[in-house]
Scaffold this motif. Structure first.
Motif, PDB file in Angstrom:
ATOM      1  N   ARG A  43       0.836  -1.210   0.000  1.00 59.13           N
ATOM      2  CA  ARG A  43       0.000   0.000   0.000  1.00 59.13           C
ATOM      3  C   ARG A  43       0.867   1.254   0.000  1.00 59.13           C
ATOM      4  NH1 ARG A  43      -3.558   1.966   5.001  1.00 59.13           N
ATOM      5  NH2 ARG A  43      -1.438   2.473   5.653  1.00 59.13           N
ATOM      6  N   GLU A  46       2.177   1.948  -3.257  1.00 61.42           N
ATOM      7  CA  GLU A  46       1.102   2.167  -4.239  1.00 61.42           C
ATOM      8  C   GLU A  46       1.261   1.227  -5.439  1.00 61.42           C
ATOM      9  OE1 GLU A  46       1.281   6.419  -4.994  1.00 61.42           O
ATOM     10  OE2 GLU A  46      -0.301   6.716  -3.510  1.00 61.42           O
ATOM     11  N   HIS A  48      -0.751  -0.809  -6.674  1.00 61.78           N
ATOM     12  CA  HIS A  48      -1.923  -0.911  -7.545  1.00 61.78           C
ATOM     13  C   HIS A  48      -1.865   0.052  -8.726  1.00 61.78           C
ATOM     14  CE1 HIS A  48      -2.885   2.412  -4.819  1.00 61.78           C
ATOM     15  NE2 HIS A  48      -3.738   2.835  -5.730  1.00 61.78           N
ATOM     16  N   PHE A  56      -6.189   0.478  -4.051  1.00 61.58           N
ATOM     17  CA  PHE A  56      -5.433  -0.628  -3.463  1.00 61.58           C
ATOM     18  C   PHE A  56      -6.371  -1.756  -3.062  1.00 61.58           C
ATOM     19  CE2 PHE A  56      -3.360  -2.732   0.197  1.00 61.58           C
ATOM     20  CZ  PHE A  56      -2.208  -3.169  -0.443  1.00 61.58           C
TER      21      PHE A  56
END
Length: 437
Positions: A43, A46, A48, A56
């Protein structure tokens, strides 16, 4: 002989199976610990975004199959474990199950984690959950339980049509509020709309029965034949917008406690201990705020919650800016219209409402930042817990707010809870017992 051998083989088989499961449970706990660290790192990096995912949460759902709620909970646990070395070690080594660690991270601090670990040993995950429920971070297993912090779980098994209608109702409440509401606030608003209330806007918008003990000030709400203890903030809300049922039988030896109230719209029994409401007379209930005044406030506020951005306009409450316990009157200028969620937030100390220039209302987060601006999660949480701690010690809402306002001027924004409470108590003591020069 053959039968004996079979029984012996069976015993060996279950032993082997059990030992294998034990080993698996340890490995699984270690993997849970490893997963927590990986999720947190992903997370923060980042990850994602590098795959084009919108969030996320979506990335984790597609990669690991976790629902959004599970992802948020795992991230919360992972962040807590960074500050809890003993908890982390026991989870990593398989001495603690993830379900137990998940609950312990709600209350344990670096100073108390060893105590909580000792208390949790030998208990099931559900027993640990009950042990933790109602206690705040920093408290101990034998600390008093705060009803407002005790959590309850609702589960439903419904059809697709019911699920779709429920989601539409929740989405409408979110739109009406104009901001994100958590499950607690959403279900509270939904329940209040279902409960309904008088059509006359001069009377409180919904009615439930609540018994308040004068001696301990603990409150119980009657819900479908069962008394459920509710938080002190609920009784504080009652002081703003309640009805009273006169003629209750006083409990022998009970002392009158000024300001004991019932929930908004509840039929209140003045001076009654829990369970004595059955002795109330058939006399007509009276509204705390005169109906004409209530109508005037609603007309002035256009029947909408006054918190900036909130558009909630049904089953709203009337709130006293200066509380009744501190001399606040049932005057239009001292009253404001609030939705149930924001009304509760004020009495819980997570939202501040004060009179500004020209009698305009100023709304702030718990850390003093203007409402709507990005508050500090750590500072707001610390100030909110300090407010509740001061209230539990018997200080009035106004006293607690003024003490915290003074602390915000004197202490750095990242002050710890202990520093904040010490400063507030010293300030309150100095006001109560001024030195004579």
């Amino acid at each position: 002989m053959h039968g004996t051998a079979q029984r012996g083989d069976a015993k060996v088989a279950w032993q082997v199976t059990h030992e294998a499961l034990e080993e698996y449970a340890k490995r699984r706990a270690g993997l849970d610990f490893e997963e927590a660290g990986l999720l947190l790192a992903a997370r923060r990096a980042e990850v994602h975004r590098h795959f084009g995912y919108g969030s996320f949460v979506e990335y984790v759902e597609r990669l690991l199959g976790y629902a959004p709620r599970a992802t948020h909970d795992k991230l919360r646990v992972a962040e807590a474990l960074e500050e809890l070395p003993e908890l982390s070690r026991e989870l990593r080594d398989g001495m603690l199950k993830y379900s137990q660690a998940r609950e312990l991270t709600r209350v344990a601090t670096p100073e108390t984690e060893v105590i909580w670990l000792k208390c949790a040993r030998g208990r099931s995950a559900r027993e640990v959950e009950k042990l933790v429920s109602g206690r705040s971070p920093g408290s101990l297993p034998d600390s008093p339980v705060h009803p407002g912090q005790r959590r309850h779980v609702l589960r439903f098994d419904v059809s697709g049509e019911t699920l779709a209608s429920f989601r539409e109702a929740i989405a409408k409440l979110q739109r009406d509020a104009g901001e994100h509401l958590d499950d607690d606030d959403l279900l509270l608003l939904l329940a209040r709309q279902a409960l309904g209330g008088p059509i006359d806007e001069g009377r409180a918008s919904y009615q439930i029965a609540l018994d308040v003990c004068e001696r301990c000030q603990r409150a119980n709400q009657l819900a479908d034949g069962e008394l459920i203890e509710v938080s002190s903030s609920v009784t504080a809300m009652a002081a703003c917008d309640a009805q009273r049922v006169p003629g209750a039988q006083r409990v022998p030896g009970a002392q009158r406690v000024p300001g004991a109230q019932r929930v908004p719209g509840a039929q209140r029994v003045p001076g009654a201990h829990v369970g004595s409401a059955q002795h109330a007379s058939a006399a007509r209930a009276t509204q705390d705020v005169p109906p004409a005044v209530r109508r005037a406030v609603l007309r002035r506020d256009r029947h909408r919650c006054r918190v900036p951005g909130c558009t909630h306009a049904r089953f709203v409450d009337i709130h006293h800016v200066l509380t009744r316990a501190e001399g606040g009157e049932h005057a239009v200028g001292n009253l404001v219209t609030l939705c149930g969620a924001h009304h509760r937030a004020i009495h819980e100390g997570t939202l501040i409402a004060t009179s500004g220039e020209g009698n305009d209302l100023v709304f702030q987060h718990a850390d003093g930042t203007p409402y709507g601006s990005p508050p500090s999660a750590q500072s707001s949480g610390t100030h909110g817990r300090a407010f509740q701690a001061l209230r539990s010690l018997g200080f009035a809402e106004g006293e607690a707010r003024r003490a915290l306002e003074e602390a915000r001027r004197q202490l750095p924004p990242d002050a710890l809870l202990e520093q904040l409470l010490r400063h507030c108590l010293e300030w309150l003591t100095a006001r109560a017992y001024p030195r004579v020069s």
